[in-house]
Design a protein around this motif. Structure first.
Motif, short mmCIF file in Angstrom:
data_model
loop_
_atom_site.label_atom_id
_atom_site.label_comp_id
_atom_site.label_asym_id
_atom_site.label_seq_id
_atom_site.Cartn_x
_atom_site.Cartn_y
_atom_site.Cartn_z
N UNK A 36 0.84 -1.20 0.00
CA UNK A 36 0.00 0.00 0.00
C UNK A 36 0.88 1.25 0.00
N UNK A 37 0.58 2.17 -0.91
CA UNK A 37 1.36 3.40 -1.05
C UNK A 37 0.54 4.62 -0.62
N UNK A 38 1.25 5.63 -0.18
CA UNK A 38 0.66 6.93 0.13
C UNK A 38 1.25 7.93 -0.84
N UNK A 39 0.39 8.70 -1.49
CA UNK A 39 0.86 9.70 -2.44
C UNK A 39 0.99 11.05 -1.73
N UNK A 40 2.17 11.63 -1.82
CA UNK A 40 2.43 12.94 -1.22
C UNK A 40 1.88 14.04 -2.12
N UNK A 41 1.72 15.25 -1.59
CA UNK A 41 1.20 16.35 -2.42
C UNK A 41 2.02 16.61 -3.68
N UNK A 49 6.83 1.77 6.60
CA UNK A 49 7.74 0.65 6.81
C UNK A 49 7.01 -0.58 7.35
N UNK A 50 6.08 -0.38 8.26
CA UNK A 50 5.34 -1.52 8.81
C UNK A 50 4.48 -2.19 7.74
N UNK A 51 3.89 -1.40 6.83
CA UNK A 51 3.11 -1.98 5.72
C UNK A 51 4.02 -2.80 4.81
N UNK A 52 5.22 -2.28 4.54
CA UNK A 52 6.18 -2.99 3.69
C UNK A 52 6.61 -4.31 4.35
N UNK A 53 6.92 -4.26 5.63
CA UNK A 53 7.33 -5.47 6.35
C UNK A 53 6.21 -6.50 6.37
N UNK A 54 4.98 -6.06 6.59
CA UNK A 54 3.84 -6.98 6.58
C UNK A 54 3.62 -7.57 5.19
N UNK A 58 3.78 -11.52 4.16
CA UNK A 58 2.70 -12.19 3.44
C UNK A 58 3.23 -12.91 2.19
N UNK A 59 4.19 -12.30 1.49
CA UNK A 59 4.78 -12.92 0.31
C UNK A 59 5.57 -14.17 0.70
N UNK A 60 6.30 -14.11 1.81
CA UNK A 60 7.08 -15.26 2.26
C UNK A 60 6.16 -16.41 2.63
N UNK A 61 5.03 -16.10 3.23
CA UNK A 61 4.08 -17.13 3.62
C UNK A 61 3.44 -17.81 2.41
N UNK A 62 3.35 -17.09 1.29
CA UNK A 62 2.72 -17.64 0.09
C UNK A 62 3.70 -18.44 -0.76
N UNK A 63 4.99 -18.31 -0.49
CA UNK A 63 6.01 -18.98 -1.32
C UNK A 63 6.12 -20.46 -1.02
#
Length: 63
Positions: A36-41, A49-54, A58-63
């Protein structure tokens, strides 16, 4: 509610970490497969960072 104090990382950081091109990241984003990304003005994207780590976990769990 905004997470103003949470650390945000750049698309460049993610691309370097995963050893992918920016175009690959944007392709994933267009397909709904990127974190998930946030667009700056100014139009730049940031990812909590927490979204990226999560997302990675999730990707590791699917592999």
């Amino acid at each position: 509610m905004p997470r103003a104090s949470a650390k945000k990382i750049t698309v460049d950081y993610i691309c370097k970490d995963l050893e992918i091109s920016r175009s690959t990241f944007y392709d994933w984003r267009a397909k709904g497969r990127a974190p998930k990304c946030t667009k700056l003005p100014n139009g730049a994207l940031r990812v909590y960072l927490t979204d990226y780590e999560n997302w990675l976990a999730d990707r590791e769990g699917a592999a």
